[in-house]
Design a protein around this motif. Structure first.
Motif, PDB file in Angstrom:
ATOM      1  N   VAL A   4       0.763  -1.237  -0.018  1.00  0.00           N
ATOM      2  CA  VAL A   4       0.044  -0.001   0.164  1.00  0.00           C
ATOM      3  C   VAL A   4       0.794   1.234  -0.103  1.00  0.00           C
ATOM      4  CG1 VAL A   4      -1.638   1.293   1.342  1.00  0.00           C
ATOM      5  CG2 VAL A   4      -1.845  -1.098   1.308  1.00  0.00           C
ATOM      6  N   TYR A   6       0.864   5.002   1.134  1.00  0.00           N
ATOM      7  CA  TYR A   6       0.266   6.180   2.049  1.00  0.00           C
ATOM      8  C   TYR A   6       0.892   7.531   1.564  1.00  0.00           C
ATOM      9  CZ  TYR A   6      -0.774   2.082   4.994  1.00  0.00           C
ATOM     10  OH  TYR A   6      -1.334   0.892   5.155  1.00  0.00           O
ATOM     11  N   VAL A  24      -5.241  -1.890   6.736  1.00  0.00           N
ATOM     12  CA  VAL A  24      -4.521  -0.819   6.131  1.00  0.00           C
ATOM     13  C   VAL A  24      -4.093  -0.130   7.175  1.00  0.00           C
ATOM     14  CG1 VAL A  24      -4.666   1.255   4.528  1.00  0.00           C
ATOM     15  CG2 VAL A  24      -5.667  -1.013   3.624  1.00  0.00           C
ATOM     16  N   TRP A  57      -8.877   3.305  -7.376  1.00  0.00           N
ATOM     17  CA  TRP A  57      -8.995   2.152  -6.374  1.00  0.00           C
ATOM     18  C   TRP A  57     -10.531   2.017  -5.777  1.00  0.00           C
ATOM     19  CZ3 TRP A  57      -5.995  -2.220  -5.928  1.00  0.00           C
ATOM     20  CH2 TRP A  57      -4.671  -1.920  -6.453  1.00  0.00           C
ATOM     21  N   SER A  85      -9.441   3.144   7.552  1.00  0.00           N
ATOM     22  CA  SER A  85      -8.570   2.347   7.124  1.00  0.00           C
ATOM     23  C   SER A  85      -8.377   1.106   7.914  1.00  0.00           C
ATOM     24  CB  SER A  85      -7.013   2.732   7.092  1.00  0.00           C
ATOM     25  OG  SER A  85      -6.660   3.300   8.520  1.00  0.00           O
ATOM     26  N   MET A  90      -6.262  -6.269   4.032  1.00  0.00           N
ATOM     27  CA  MET A  90      -5.586  -6.557   2.974  1.00  0.00           C
ATOM     28  C   MET A  90      -5.778  -7.980   2.253  1.00  0.00           C
ATOM     29  SD  MET A  90      -4.071  -3.576   2.152  1.00  0.00           S
ATOM     30  CE  MET A  90      -3.006  -4.633   0.768  1.00  0.00           C
ATOM     31  N   LEU A  97      -2.565  -0.556  -3.773  1.00  0.00           N
ATOM     32  CA  LEU A  97      -3.565   0.484  -3.296  1.00  0.00           C
ATOM     33  C   LEU A  97      -2.876   1.728  -2.931  1.00  0.00           C
ATOM     34  CD1 LEU A  97      -6.110   1.257  -2.188  1.00  0.00           C
ATOM     35  CD2 LEU A  97      -5.655   0.164  -0.007  1.00  0.00           C
TER      36      LEU A  97
END
Ligand code: FES
Length: 106
Positions: A4, A6, A24, A57, A85, A90, A97
């Motif tokens: 992921v 961020y 997440v 996404w 989140s 996941m 993502l």
């Protein structure tokens, strides 16, 4: 393992590998992403793990559930891209993502 990205308020990116099954939010905490506090530890009871899902996404991540939608009412700057989140688990399908930390969270 899925990754992921961020994006913090100042544009700093954290690319984090997260084992499938973790949230997440947990990936953000493990990598020290600024603005993701997760005060309730993932119980869907604080909204301090609020993120904005990158437009590409949104369909794959899907919408918030009923409890999450209620908790998002306590968050600031909520938009259609908003999710908590801790409520996103996941999986291989979410590899790549991208999520953004809302401007209101530092
Ligand atoms: S960690 Fe509290 S709502 Fe997500």
């Amino acid at each position: 393992m899925p990754k992921v990205t961020y994006v913090e308020n100042d544009g700093t990116e954290h690319i984090v590998t997260i084992p499938a099954g973790l949230s997440v939010m947990e990936g953000a905490l493990n990598d020290g992403v600024l603005g993701i506090d997760a005060d309730c530890g993932g119980a869907c009871a604080c909204a301090t793990c609020h993120v904005k899902i990158a437009p590409d996404w949104r369909d794959r991540v899907g919408p918030a559930g009923p409890a999450e939608t209620e908790m998002l009412e306590f968050a600031v700057d909520v938009t259609p891209e908003s999710r908590l989140s801790c409520q996103i688990t996941m999986s291989a399908e979410l590899d790549g993502l991208v999520v953004h930390v809302p401007q209101s969270q530092r």
